[in-house]
Design a protein around this motif. Structure first.
Motif, PDB file in Angstrom:
ATOM      1  N   CYS A  34      -6.105  12.805   0.743  1.00  0.00           N
ATOM      2  CA  CYS A  34      -5.941  13.892   1.580  1.00  0.00           C
ATOM      3  C   CYS A  34      -4.934  14.623   0.626  1.00  0.00           C
ATOM      4  O   CYS A  34      -3.770  14.558   1.196  1.00  0.00           O
ATOM      5  N   PRO A  35      -5.177  15.353  -0.389  1.00  0.00           N
ATOM      6  CA  PRO A  35      -4.100  15.948  -1.080  1.00  0.00           C
ATOM      7  C   PRO A  35      -3.530  17.257  -0.203  1.00  0.00           C
ATOM      8  O   PRO A  35      -4.053  17.833   0.656  1.00  0.00           O
ATOM      9  N   GLY A  36      -2.543  17.903  -0.741  1.00  0.00           N
ATOM     10  CA  GLY A  36      -1.771  18.898  -0.256  1.00  0.00           C
ATOM     11  C   GLY A  36      -0.324  18.879  -0.157  1.00  0.00           C
ATOM     12  O   GLY A  36       0.374  19.755  -0.539  1.00  0.00           O
ATOM     13  N   HIS A  37       0.072  17.801   0.540  1.00  0.00           N
ATOM     14  CA  HIS A  37       1.601  17.415   0.439  1.00  0.00           C
ATOM     15  C   HIS A  37       1.919  17.021  -0.815  1.00  0.00           C
ATOM     16  O   HIS A  37       2.884  17.487  -1.635  1.00  0.00           O
ATOM     17  N   THR A  38       1.310  16.102  -1.485  1.00  0.00           N
ATOM     18  CA  THR A  38       1.385  15.677  -2.836  1.00  0.00           C
ATOM     19  C   THR A  38      -0.286  15.619  -3.227  1.00  0.00           C
ATOM     20  O   THR A  38      -1.262  15.453  -2.452  1.00  0.00           O
ATOM     21  N   PRO A  39      -0.450  15.668  -4.530  1.00  0.00           N
ATOM     22  CA  PRO A  39      -1.978  15.860  -4.949  1.00  0.00           C
ATOM     23  C   PRO A  39      -2.814  14.656  -4.887  1.00  0.00           C
ATOM     24  O   PRO A  39      -3.908  14.593  -4.935  1.00  0.00           O
ATOM     25  N   GLY A  40      -1.907  13.503  -5.138  1.00  0.00           N
ATOM     26  CA  GLY A  40      -2.448  11.892  -4.994  1.00  0.00           C
ATOM     27  C   GLY A  40      -2.480  11.371  -3.566  1.00  0.00           C
ATOM     28  O   GLY A  40      -2.668  10.338  -3.426  1.00  0.00           O
ATOM     29  N   HIS A  41      -2.045  12.199  -2.510  1.00  0.00           N
ATOM     30  CA  HIS A  41      -1.821  11.517  -1.353  1.00  0.00           C
ATOM     31  C   HIS A  41      -3.043  10.822  -0.641  1.00  0.00           C
ATOM     32  O   HIS A  41      -4.099  11.406  -0.835  1.00  0.00           O
ATOM     33  N   VAL A  42      -3.019   9.735  -0.191  1.00  0.00           N
ATOM     34  CA  VAL A  42      -4.229   8.913   0.528  1.00  0.00           C
ATOM     35  C   VAL A  42      -3.719   8.754   2.175  1.00  0.00           C
ATOM     36  O   VAL A  42      -2.641   8.407   2.252  1.00  0.00           O
ATOM     37  N   VAL A  43      -4.831   8.467   2.841  1.00  0.00           N
ATOM     38  CA  VAL A  43      -4.709   8.059   4.259  1.00  0.00           C
ATOM     39  C   VAL A  43      -5.509   6.767   4.469  1.00  0.00           C
ATOM     40  O   VAL A  43      -6.582   6.736   3.423  1.00  0.00           O
ATOM     41  N   LEU A 101       0.758  -0.936   0.116  1.00  0.00           N
ATOM     42  CA  LEU A 101      -0.076  -0.029  -0.099  1.00  0.00           C
ATOM     43  C   LEU A 101       0.880   1.270  -0.029  1.00  0.00           C
ATOM     44  O   LEU A 101       1.894   1.327   0.716  1.00  0.00           O
ATOM     45  N   LEU A 102       0.591   2.404  -0.704  1.00  0.00           N
ATOM     46  CA  LEU A 102       1.212   3.401  -0.785  1.00  0.00           C
ATOM     47  C   LEU A 102       0.466   4.738  -0.405  1.00  0.00           C
ATOM     48  O   LEU A 102      -0.593   4.783  -1.031  1.00  0.00           O
ATOM     49  N   THR A 103       0.922   5.501   0.242  1.00  0.00           N
ATOM     50  CA  THR A 103       0.279   6.761   0.744  1.00  0.00           C
ATOM     51  C   THR A 103       0.531   7.970  -0.369  1.00  0.00           C
ATOM     52  O   THR A 103      -0.548   8.546  -0.689  1.00  0.00           O
ATOM     53  N   HIS A 104       1.903   7.963  -0.952  1.00  0.00           N
ATOM     54  CA  HIS A 104       2.059   8.756  -2.033  1.00  0.00           C
ATOM     55  C   HIS A 104       3.334   8.583  -2.677  1.00  0.00           C
ATOM     56  O   HIS A 104       4.069   7.378  -2.009  1.00  0.00           O
ATOM     57  N   ALA A 105       3.839   9.023  -3.455  1.00  0.00           N
ATOM     58  CA  ALA A 105       4.981   8.443  -4.261  1.00  0.00           C
ATOM     59  C   ALA A 105       6.204   9.454  -4.282  1.00  0.00           C
ATOM     60  O   ALA A 105       6.806   9.058  -5.119  1.00  0.00           O
ATOM     61  N   HIS A 106       6.564   9.892  -2.940  1.00  0.00           N
ATOM     62  CA  HIS A 106       7.897  10.419  -2.937  1.00  0.00           C
ATOM     63  C   HIS A 106       8.675   9.117  -2.821  1.00  0.00           C
ATOM     64  O   HIS A 106       8.444   8.335  -1.917  1.00  0.00           O
ATOM     65  N   ILE A 107      10.132   9.550  -2.989  1.00  0.00           N
ATOM     66  CA  ILE A 107      10.976   8.554  -2.991  1.00  0.00           C
ATOM     67  C   ILE A 107      11.056   7.639  -1.762  1.00  0.00           C
ATOM     68  O   ILE A 107      11.340   6.376  -1.517  1.00  0.00           O
ATOM     69  N   ASP A 108      11.205   8.375  -0.576  1.00  0.00           N
ATOM     70  CA  ASP A 108      11.411   7.928   0.653  1.00  0.00           C
ATOM     71  C   ASP A 108      10.328   7.008   0.980  1.00  0.00           C
ATOM     72  O   ASP A 108      10.327   5.961   2.114  1.00  0.00           O
ATOM     73  N   HIS A 109       9.048   7.046   0.466  1.00  0.00           N
ATOM     74  CA  HIS A 109       7.970   6.149   0.771  1.00  0.00           C
ATOM     75  C   HIS A 109       7.828   5.260  -0.343  1.00  0.00           C
ATOM     76  O   HIS A 109       7.144   4.065  -0.083  1.00  0.00           O
ATOM     77  N   GLU A 122       0.791  10.134 -10.131  1.00  0.00           N
ATOM     78  CA  GLU A 122       1.256   9.205 -11.030  1.00  0.00           C
ATOM     79  C   GLU A 122       2.516  10.060 -11.587  1.00  0.00           C
ATOM     80  O   GLU A 122       3.669   9.320 -12.093  1.00  0.00           O
ATOM     81  N   PHE A 123       2.416  11.267 -11.724  1.00  0.00           N
ATOM     82  CA  PHE A 123       3.820  11.869 -12.280  1.00  0.00           C
ATOM     83  C   PHE A 123       4.976  11.821 -10.985  1.00  0.00           C
ATOM     84  O   PHE A 123       6.256  11.840 -11.571  1.00  0.00           O
ATOM     85  N   TRP A 124       4.600  11.716  -9.945  1.00  0.00           N
ATOM     86  CA  TRP A 124       5.813  11.571  -8.949  1.00  0.00           C
ATOM     87  C   TRP A 124       6.338  10.000  -9.109  1.00  0.00           C
ATOM     88  O   TRP A 124       7.401   9.856  -9.108  1.00  0.00           O
ATOM     89  N   ILE A 125       5.483   9.020  -9.446  1.00  0.00           N
ATOM     90  CA  ILE A 125       5.986   7.735  -9.820  1.00  0.00           C
ATOM     91  C   ILE A 125       6.910   7.819 -10.981  1.00  0.00           C
ATOM     92  O   ILE A 125       8.077   7.173 -10.967  1.00  0.00           O
ATOM     93  N   LYS A 126       6.570   8.347 -12.004  1.00  0.00           N
ATOM     94  CA  LYS A 126       7.268   8.830 -13.360  1.00  0.00           C
ATOM     95  C   LYS A 126       8.654   9.189 -13.093  1.00  0.00           C
ATOM     96  O   LYS A 126       9.706   9.073 -13.728  1.00  0.00           O
ATOM     97  N   GLY A 127       8.788  10.104 -11.984  1.00  0.00           N
ATOM     98  CA  GLY A 127       9.724  10.973 -11.516  1.00  0.00           C
ATOM     99  C   GLY A 127      10.653  10.304 -10.523  1.00  0.00           C
ATOM    100  O   GLY A 127      11.722  11.089 -10.068  1.00  0.00           O
ATOM    101  N   LEU A 128      10.460   9.038 -10.359  1.00  0.00           N
ATOM    102  CA  LEU A 128      11.207   8.452  -9.440  1.00  0.00           C
ATOM    103  C   LEU A 128      12.745   8.659  -9.422  1.00  0.00           C
ATOM    104  O   LEU A 128      13.630   8.668  -8.580  1.00  0.00           O
ATOM    105  N   PRO A 129      13.125   8.073 -10.898  1.00  0.00           N
ATOM    106  CA  PRO A 129      14.778   8.286 -11.090  1.00  0.00           C
ATOM    107  C   PRO A 129      15.082   9.722 -10.966  1.00  0.00           C
ATOM    108  O   PRO A 129      16.409   9.694 -10.368  1.00  0.00           O
ATOM    109  N   MET A 130      14.449  10.542 -11.230  1.00  0.00           N
ATOM    110  CA  MET A 130      14.772  11.977 -10.882  1.00  0.00           C
ATOM    111  C   MET A 130      14.990  12.412  -9.392  1.00  0.00           C
ATOM    112  O   MET A 130      15.754  12.913  -9.089  1.00  0.00           O
ATOM    113  N   GLN A 131      13.879  11.679  -8.793  1.00  0.00           N
ATOM    114  CA  GLN A 131      13.997  12.102  -7.348  1.00  0.00           C
ATOM    115  C   GLN A 131      15.257  11.213  -6.635  1.00  0.00           C
ATOM    116  O   GLN A 131      15.927  11.975  -5.864  1.00  0.00           O
TER     117      GLN A 131
END
Length: 215
Positions: free
Chosen positions: A131-140, A55-63, A86-95
């Motif tokens: 629950c957007p704000g930190h990232t637009p696709g963040h879920v709890v 399960l993923l809350t959001h797609a920043h690299i540390d998560h 989705e754009f954060w997942i596609k950007g994981l290599p750049m992160q």
């Protein structure tokens, strides 16, 4: 029987990866496998559980940095976050280049999650709150029976998530906390993406960003 959990700090950011499992079936989920997969696997082995999903809350690299590799290793589907990340997942290599992480594989979740949906772990059911704000696709993820929420980087003990990343938004984050999380009840404990656990009542009283007295 109930939902059990174990917090596993991973990555140089000490991100709170969580192992959740149904006590009745010993079926489990790994939430936010950012890295240090050997540490996550050791916890799985120690608890004697079988991971049936990630399960993923959001797609920043540390998560999310270890997601693709762990999904392959465990033959487990990936659920979450909301499609807006989705754009954060596609950007994981750049992160990974920005933050000095090992370069991860890009992946597509087996299931994107929307507000009001549910995910299951064994016999246990968690509610999904967008629950957007930190990232637009963040879920709890919220488990009503045990009054436990996994809030990722939306809310911390005494703080809130950053909103200075692309598509972050401070007013939206405050609304997510006050309109989605706090109505669940003061008694709800939460596992944040970093740092110690807390509960919504404590944060409503003392959090300098979202306490009730701030209006």
């Amino acid at each position: 029987m109930s939902l059990k959990y174990r917090i596993i700090p991973v990555t140089p950011f000490q991100q709170n990866c969580s192992l959740l499992w149904c006590e009745d079936t010993l079926k489990a989920a790994v939430v936010d496998p950012g890295g240090d997969l050997e540490r996550i696997q050791a916890a799985i082995n120690a608890e004697g559980v079988t991971v049936e999903k990630i399960l993923l809350t959001h797609a920043h690299i540390d998560h999310a940095g270890g997601t693709a590799e762990l999904a392959r290793a465990l033959t487990a589907p990936i659920e979450g976050p909301h499609r807006e990340d989705e754009f954060w997942i596609k950007g994981l290599p750049m992160q990974s280049q920005m933050f000095g992480f090992p370069e991860p594989d890009v992946f597509t979740p087996d299931r994107w999650l929307d507000d009001g949906e549910e995910v299951t772990i064994g016999n246990q059911t968690l509610k999904v709150l967008h629950c957007p704000g930190h990232t637009p696709g963040h879920v709890v993820f919220y488990h009503p029976e045990s009054q436990l929420a996994l809030v990722g980087d939306v809310l911390f003990h005494g703080s809130i998530g950053r909103t200075d990343f692309p598509k972050g938004d401070h007013p939206t984050l405050i609304r997510s906390i006050r309109e989605k999380l706090f109505p669940l009840g003061d008694q709800v404990s939460f596992i944040p993406g970093h740092g110690p656990m807390s509960d919504f009542g404590t944060e409503r009283q003392t959090n300098p960003f979202v306490a009730d007295h701030r209006g």
